[in-house]
Design a protein around this motif. Structure first.
Motif, PDB file in Angstrom:
ATOM      1  N   ASP A  20       0.945  -1.328  -0.083  1.00  9.93           N
ATOM      2  CA  ASP A  20      -0.217   0.204   0.263  1.00  9.93           C
ATOM      3  C   ASP A  20       0.979   1.225   0.175  1.00  9.93           C
ATOM      4  O   ASP A  20       1.583   1.399   0.440  1.00  9.93           O
ATOM      5  CB  ASP A  20      -1.388  -0.193   0.524  1.00  9.93           C
ATOM      6  CG  ASP A  20      -1.397   0.696   0.964  1.00  9.93           C
ATOM      7  OD1 ASP A  20      -1.909   1.955   0.427  1.00  9.93           O
ATOM      8  OD2 ASP A  20      -3.019   0.679   1.868  1.00  9.93           O
ATOM      9  N   ARG A  44       2.067   5.624  -0.936  1.00  8.82           N
ATOM     10  CA  ARG A  44       1.011   7.005  -1.406  1.00  8.82           C
ATOM     11  C   ARG A  44       2.125   7.896  -1.230  1.00  8.82           C
ATOM     12  O   ARG A  44       3.044   8.229  -0.827  1.00  8.82           O
ATOM     13  CB  ARG A  44       0.051   7.195   0.107  1.00  8.82           C
ATOM     14  CG  ARG A  44      -1.324   6.567   0.218  1.00  8.82           C
ATOM     15  CD  ARG A  44      -1.326   7.155   1.519  1.00  8.82           C
ATOM     16  NE  ARG A  44      -2.613   6.257   2.443  1.00  8.82           N
ATOM     17  CZ  ARG A  44      -4.012   6.585   2.050  1.00  8.82           C
ATOM     18  NH1 ARG A  44      -4.276   7.017   1.135  1.00  8.82           N
ATOM     19  NH2 ARG A  44      -4.737   4.839   2.373  1.00  8.82           N
ATOM     20  N   HIS A  50       3.108  11.688  -2.568  1.00  5.45           N
ATOM     21  CA  HIS A  50       2.678  13.149  -1.812  1.00  5.45           C
ATOM     22  C   HIS A  50       3.827  13.732  -2.429  1.00  5.45           C
ATOM     23  O   HIS A  50       4.892  13.464  -2.114  1.00  5.45           O
ATOM     24  CB  HIS A  50       2.931  13.089  -0.603  1.00  5.45           C
ATOM     25  CG  HIS A  50       2.191  12.468   0.862  1.00  5.45           C
ATOM     26  ND1 HIS A  50       0.777  12.648   0.861  1.00  5.45           N
ATOM     27  CD2 HIS A  50       2.922  10.940   0.834  1.00  5.45           C
ATOM     28  CE1 HIS A  50       0.632  11.455   2.194  1.00  5.45           C
ATOM     29  NE2 HIS A  50       1.507  10.767   2.285  1.00  5.45           N
ATOM     30  N   GLN A  79      -4.584  16.128  -3.441  1.00  2.00           N
ATOM     31  CA  GLN A  79      -4.369  15.247  -3.257  1.00  2.00           C
ATOM     32  C   GLN A  79      -3.390  13.875  -3.824  1.00  2.00           C
ATOM     33  O   GLN A  79      -2.618  14.230  -4.633  1.00  2.00           O
ATOM     34  CB  GLN A  79      -5.498  13.916  -3.920  1.00  2.00           C
ATOM     35  CG  GLN A  79      -7.467  14.528  -3.629  1.00  2.00           C
ATOM     36  CD  GLN A  79      -8.301  14.103  -4.377  1.00  2.00           C
ATOM     37  OE1 GLN A  79      -7.878  12.606  -4.804  1.00  2.00           O
ATOM     38  NE2 GLN A  79      -8.948  14.602  -4.929  1.00  2.00           N
ATOM     39  N   ASN A  80      -2.760  13.038  -2.376  1.00  3.59           N
ATOM     40  CA  ASN A  80      -1.573  12.529  -2.951  1.00  3.59           C
ATOM     41  C   ASN A  80      -2.208  11.451  -3.502  1.00  3.59           C
ATOM     42  O   ASN A  80      -3.406  11.436  -3.855  1.00  3.59           O
ATOM     43  CB  ASN A  80      -1.276  12.034  -1.562  1.00  3.59           C
ATOM     44  CG  ASN A  80      -2.073  10.765  -0.476  1.00  3.59           C
ATOM     45  OD1 ASN A  80      -2.708   9.881  -1.626  1.00  3.59           O
ATOM     46  ND2 ASN A  80      -2.577  10.733   0.560  1.00  3.59           N
ATOM     47  N   ARG A 106      -2.389   7.217  -4.325  1.00  2.65           N
ATOM     48  CA  ARG A 106      -2.724   6.394  -3.022  1.00  2.65           C
ATOM     49  C   ARG A 106      -2.602   5.204  -4.529  1.00  2.65           C
ATOM     50  O   ARG A 106      -3.139   4.650  -5.524  1.00  2.65           O
ATOM     51  CB  ARG A 106      -3.603   5.596  -2.721  1.00  2.65           C
ATOM     52  CG  ARG A 106      -3.450   4.473  -2.089  1.00  2.65           C
ATOM     53  CD  ARG A 106      -4.741   4.460  -1.111  1.00  2.65           C
ATOM     54  NE  ARG A 106      -4.514   2.865  -0.432  1.00  2.65           N
ATOM     55  CZ  ARG A 106      -5.756   2.450   0.289  1.00  2.65           C
ATOM     56  NH1 ARG A 106      -7.039   3.000   0.005  1.00  2.65           N
ATOM     57  NH2 ARG A 106      -5.298   1.620   1.143  1.00  2.65           N
ATOM     58  N   THR A 148      -2.541   0.216  -4.546  1.00 11.02           N
ATOM     59  CA  THR A 148      -2.252  -0.776  -3.773  1.00 11.02           C
ATOM     60  C   THR A 148      -3.262  -1.692  -4.632  1.00 11.02           C
ATOM     61  O   THR A 148      -3.984  -1.186  -6.036  1.00 11.02           O
ATOM     62  CB  THR A 148      -3.425  -0.498  -2.731  1.00 11.02           C
ATOM     63  OG1 THR A 148      -3.435  -1.181  -1.949  1.00 11.02           O
ATOM     64  CG2 THR A 148      -4.430  -0.148  -2.944  1.00 11.02           C
ATOM     65  N   ASP A 203       5.053   7.203   1.144  1.00  8.82           N
ATOM     66  CA  ASP A 203       4.947   6.089   2.461  1.00  8.82           C
ATOM     67  C   ASP A 203       4.243   4.921   2.562  1.00  8.82           C
ATOM     68  O   ASP A 203       2.579   4.903   1.231  1.00  8.82           O
ATOM     69  CB  ASP A 203       3.879   7.102   3.144  1.00  8.82           C
ATOM     70  CG  ASP A 203       4.624   8.473   3.996  1.00  8.82           C
ATOM     71  OD1 ASP A 203       5.188   8.703   4.344  1.00  8.82           O
ATOM     72  OD2 ASP A 203       3.518   9.490   3.992  1.00  8.82           O
ATOM     73  N   TYR A 204       5.209   3.879   2.072  1.00  2.00           N
ATOM     74  CA  TYR A 204       4.398   2.797   1.879  1.00  2.00           C
ATOM     75  C   TYR A 204       4.438   1.428   2.623  1.00  2.00           C
ATOM     76  O   TYR A 204       5.494   1.720   3.675  1.00  2.00           O
ATOM     77  CB  TYR A 204       5.308   2.157   0.541  1.00  2.00           C
ATOM     78  CG  TYR A 204       6.840   2.122   0.499  1.00  2.00           C
ATOM     79  CD1 TYR A 204       6.968   1.218   1.272  1.00  2.00           C
ATOM     80  CD2 TYR A 204       8.196   3.070   0.936  1.00  2.00           C
ATOM     81  CE1 TYR A 204       8.209   0.624   0.659  1.00  2.00           C
ATOM     82  CE2 TYR A 204       8.476   2.569   0.456  1.00  2.00           C
ATOM     83  CZ  TYR A 204       9.408   1.440   0.437  1.00  2.00           C
ATOM     84  OH  TYR A 204      11.183   0.906   1.206  1.00  2.00           O
TER      85      TYR A 204
END
Length: 326
Positions: free
Chosen positions: A71, A73, A75, A123-124, A126, A128, A175-176
Motif C-alpha cells: 500500500d 502513497r 505526496h 491529493q496524494n 495511492r 494499492t 509512505d508505503y
C-alpha cells in the motif's frame, strides 16, 4: 550390507517461518526516480495552456509467493518555487514575477497531485491492489505526472523558469507498507527529486484599425485622419513599431492610394499630432520604440492627405504593413 540415508526433516512451521523471513527481507526495498517535467517554450500571451508529462519510476523487490500486499502513497508538496495565486510557481533569476503551473494525477488535469505534507494541499496518489501487482515481480511501473501552465499570465517576463522538488520530505515523500501472508507489515518512507522547467519567450501581438480619410471633394487643403495600432508584448520586452510604404509607395515620403483606374492620391503617416515626425520602418530610423508590459499599448497613427491636384472621383485605398520588431 546396505546403507540407509537419513534426511533432515524440518517442521512445516519452521520452514514457513524461514521462507517468510526471507520474503520479508526482499519485500522491504522500493526505489523511486523521476524525470524532470519539461514544459518547453511557453507563450504567455497565448490563449491556451501549455502542457507536458513527467514520469515517476517505481520499482520494488519482493518475493511474490509470500508477499501479499503493498500500500503506497506518493505526496508532492509545493516545490522550491512556492505558491502564488492558488498555483505552484516557477521562478527565474532576475525576474520578480513567477510563472504559475500545476501538477495533476490525470490526463484531464482535474485532480491536483498534492499530499499531506507541506502547504500545497491537493491529493496524494495511492497505489494499492491490482494497480501495483506488477511491482511484485520487480519489473517496476511508471506513474505519469501531468503538468500545465495556464494561459492568462501576460505579466510574466521572458526567462528560464524552474521549481525543484528536492528530497526534502515536505516536497516529495512516499509512505508505503508491505505485508506478508501472515499479515506482518513493515512501514517505510522514501523520497526522490525532480525539477519542473519552462522557458518564457518574448512575443508580441498586434492589431490595427483602418485609417479612413472619409469622402472628400477637392484636395485643395489638408485632409487629416487618425487610427489606432494596439501592440501587446511580453513584460520587459523592448519592441519597435514600424509602418511600411504601402502597395504603391517607394519610400517614407512617397505613399499613395490608388483606385481601379490607376489614378492615385498621395498621403503621409506621422507619429505625432503636429504631423512633423514621419512614420517609417526601423531601418529608416523612423519607428516608434516602447517596452512591453504584458497588456495592450495603443499607438495613434496621424494621417494626412496634403493639398494636390484632385484626380477623378473614385474609391482610393492602400495597404500598409505594420511591423513589430522585438
Amino acid at each position: 550390507m546396505t546403507r540407509s540415508a537419513r534426511l533432515l526433516r524440518l517442521p512445516a512451521a519452521v520452514l514457513l517461518f524461514l521462507l517468510v523471513s526471507a520474503g520479508l527481507v526482499r519485500a522491504q526495498s522500493c526505489s523511486f526516480t523521476a524525470s524532470d517535467v519539461v514544459l518547453g517554450q511557453v507563450d504567455v500571451l497565448g490563449t491556451g495552456p501549455t502542457d507536458a508529462v513527467g514520469n515517476i519510476a517505481v520499482s520494488c523487490s519482493a518475493f511474490l509467493g509470500l508477499l501479499s500486499s503493498i500500500d503506497m502513497r506518493i505526496h508532492l508538496g509545493e516545490g522550491a518555487g512556492g505558491l502564488g495565486g492558488g498555483l505552484r510557481r516557477m521562478t527565474s533569476a532576475g525576474t520578480s514575477t513567477g510563472l504559475g503551473y500545476e501538477l495533476y494525477q490525470d490526463a484531464a488535469r482535474s485532480v491536483v497531485f498534492g499530499g499531506s505534507y507541506g502547504g500545497h494541499g491537493g491529493q496524494n496518489l495511492r497505489l494499492t491492489g491490482s494497480s501495483i501487482l506488477n511491482l511484485l515481480t520487480g519489473s517496476g511501473m511508471n506513474v505519469p505526472v501531468y503538468a500545465r501552465v495556464p494561459a492568462g499570465q501576460n505579466a510574466v517576463a521572458p526567462g528560464n523558469y524552474a521549481s525543484a522538488f528536492s528530497r526534502n520530505p515536505l516536497d516529495v515523500r512516499v509512505d508505503y507498507r508491505t505485508c506478508n501472508i501472515l499479515l506482518l507489515c513493515t512501514d517505510r518512507t522514501a523520497t526522490f527529486s525532480f525539477t519542473v522547467r519552462a522557458q518564457v519567450v518574448p512575443d508580441c501581438r498586434v492589431q490595427a484599425d483602418d485609417l479612413d480619410f472619409g469622402t472628400v471633394g477637392l484636395l485643395d487643403r489638408p485632409v487629416d485622419a487618425t487610427s489606432q495600432i494596439r501592440v501587446t508584448c511580453t513584460a520587459g520586452s523592448s519592441f519597435d513599431v514600424g509602418l511600411g510604404y504601402g502597395l504603391y509607395g517607394s519610400g517614407v515620403n512617397d505613399r499613395h492610394m490608388q483606385d481601379l483606374t490607376g489614378d492615385r492620391i498621395g498621403y503621409q503617416l506621422y507619429r505625432d499630432s503636429g504631423r512633423t515626425l514621419s512614420w517609417g520602418l526601423l531601418a529608416d530610423g523612423l519607428a516608434t520604440t516602447s517596452a512591453g508590459s504584458g497588456t495592450a499599448q495603443s499607438f495613434t497613427v496621424h494621417g494626412r492627405v496634403p493639398p494636390q491636384a484632385t484626380p477623378r472621383p473614385g474609391a482610393y485605398s492602400d495597404t500598409v504593413v505594420v511591423s513589430v520588431t522585438y
